[in-house]
Design a protein around this motif. Structure first.
Motif, PDB file in Angstrom:
ATOM      1  N   GLY A   1       0.852  -1.133  -0.014  1.00  0.00           N
ATOM      2  CA  GLY A   1      -0.152  -0.040  -0.054  1.00  0.00           C
ATOM      3  C   GLY A   1       0.792   1.185   0.109  1.00  0.00           C
ATOM      4  N   GLY A   2       0.115   2.312  -0.114  1.00  0.00           N
ATOM      5  CA  GLY A   2       0.768   3.485  -0.039  1.00  0.00           C
ATOM      6  C   GLY A   2       0.140   4.672  -0.790  1.00  0.00           C
ATOM      7  N   LEU A   3       0.883   5.777  -1.153  1.00  0.00           N
ATOM      8  CA  LEU A   3       0.199   6.859  -1.962  1.00  0.00           C
ATOM      9  C   LEU A   3       0.516   6.848  -3.503  1.00  0.00           C
ATOM     10  N   ALA A   4      -0.688   7.268  -4.302  1.00  0.00           N
ATOM     11  CA  ALA A   4      -0.363   7.203  -5.460  1.00  0.00           C
ATOM     12  C   ALA A   4      -1.285   8.231  -6.198  1.00  0.00           C
ATOM     13  N   GLN A   5      -0.953   8.722  -7.412  1.00  0.00           N
ATOM     14  CA  GLN A   5      -1.838   9.686  -7.962  1.00  0.00           C
ATOM     15  C   GLN A   5      -2.922   8.981  -8.755  1.00  0.00           C
ATOM     16  N   ALA A   6      -4.003   9.921  -8.892  1.00  0.00           N
ATOM     17  CA  ALA A   6      -4.904   9.063  -9.979  1.00  0.00           C
ATOM     18  C   ALA A   6      -4.378   8.716 -10.995  1.00  0.00           C
ATOM     19  N   GLY A   7      -4.797   7.750 -11.758  1.00  0.00           N
ATOM     20  CA  GLY A   7      -4.525   7.121 -13.001  1.00  0.00           C
ATOM     21  C   GLY A   7      -3.260   6.159 -12.677  1.00  0.00           C
TER      22      GLY A   7
ATOM     23  N   ASN B   1      -4.851  -0.855 -11.075  1.00  0.00           N
ATOM     24  CA  ASN B   1      -4.389  -0.002 -12.013  1.00  0.00           C
ATOM     25  C   ASN B   1      -5.386   1.052 -12.241  1.00  0.00           C
ATOM     26  N   SER B   2      -5.025   2.251 -13.050  1.00  0.00           N
ATOM     27  CA  SER B   2      -5.969   3.237 -13.386  1.00  0.00           C
ATOM     28  C   SER B   2      -6.608   3.807 -11.972  1.00  0.00           C
ATOM     29  N   LEU B   3      -6.027   4.077 -10.689  1.00  0.00           N
ATOM     30  CA  LEU B   3      -6.447   4.175  -9.815  1.00  0.00           C
ATOM     31  C   LEU B   3      -7.316   5.681  -9.676  1.00  0.00           C
ATOM     32  N   LYS B   4      -8.302   5.602  -8.830  1.00  0.00           N
ATOM     33  CA  LYS B   4      -9.274   6.959  -8.742  1.00  0.00           C
ATOM     34  C   LYS B   4      -9.193   7.431  -7.212  1.00  0.00           C
TER      35      LYS B   4
ATOM     36  N   PHE C   1      -8.398  -4.050 -11.482  1.00  0.00           N
ATOM     37  CA  PHE C   1      -7.786  -4.539 -10.360  1.00  0.00           C
ATOM     38  C   PHE C   1      -7.738  -6.148 -10.522  1.00  0.00           C
ATOM     39  N   PRO C   2      -6.824  -6.577 -11.321  1.00  0.00           N
ATOM     40  CA  PRO C   2      -6.772  -8.048 -11.557  1.00  0.00           C
ATOM     41  C   PRO C   2      -6.219  -8.744 -10.102  1.00  0.00           C
ATOM     42  N   ILE C   3      -6.854  -9.860  -9.906  1.00  0.00           N
ATOM     43  CA  ILE C   3      -6.292 -10.597  -8.707  1.00  0.00           C
ATOM     44  C   ILE C   3      -5.761 -11.665  -9.241  1.00  0.00           C
ATOM     45  N   SER C   4      -4.435 -12.219  -8.533  1.00  0.00           N
ATOM     46  CA  SER C   4      -3.834 -13.487  -8.929  1.00  0.00           C
ATOM     47  C   SER C   4      -3.249 -14.050  -7.813  1.00  0.00           C
ATOM     48  N   ARG C   5      -2.783 -15.241  -7.889  1.00  0.00           N
ATOM     49  CA  ARG C   5      -2.081 -15.824  -6.898  1.00  0.00           C
ATOM     50  C   ARG C   5      -0.721 -16.694  -7.420  1.00  0.00           C
ATOM     51  N   ASP C   6       0.284 -16.700  -6.509  1.00  0.00           N
ATOM     52  CA  ASP C   6       1.346 -17.488  -6.661  1.00  0.00           C
ATOM     53  C   ASP C   6       1.343 -18.573  -5.582  1.00  0.00           C
TER      54      ASP C   6
END
Length: 127
Positions: free
Chosen positions: A9-15, A84-87, A68-73
């Motif tokens: 987590g953290g800080l991100a800009q829109a987009g 992605n494409s955060l709002k 927001f694709p989810i995946s697993r390893d």
């Protein structure tokens, strides 16, 4: 002892983008579904995405579908949420959770169906 530990987590800009990770340890053999939830201030916790451990089938909230694709390893016992494409409205504390009960192909969107939870990681999106 079961543990779910979120990171990324953290800080991100829109987009922009962030990738959340959820590392699991302990008795995880019955973690049939792994889910991501989020909770914004003053709001209820809401389902974001889920993935079935057996076949990798997925389910998404309409608000994040396609972003927001989810995946697993499985080898690393880790689940990811690529954001992605955060709002700005994606700002929340994000939690990963494990469902040990849901049968068949069902992926629950209800927090009450998830038995184990991580501590949460803050995601803040600025406009």
């Amino acid at each position: 002892q079961v543990q779910l530990v979120e990171s990324g987590g953290g800080l991100a800009q829109a987009g922009g983008s962030l990738r959340l990770s959820c590392a699991t340890s302990g008795r995880t053999f019955n973690f049939y579904v792994m889910g991501w939830f989020r909770q914004a201030p003053g709001k209820e916790r809401e389902f974001v995405a889920g993935i079935r451990r057996s076949d990798g089938s997925t389910k998404y909230a309409d608000s994040v579908k396609g972003r927001f694709p989810i995946s697993r390893d499985s080898a690393k016992n880790t689940v990811y949420l690529q954001m992605n494409s955060l709002k700005p409205e994606d700002t929340a504390v994000y939690y990963c959770a494990a469902d040990t009960f849901s049968p068949g192909n069902y992926i629950s969107t209800f927090a009450r169906d998830y038995e184990y939870w991580g501590q949460g990681t803050q995601v803040t999106v600025s406009s």
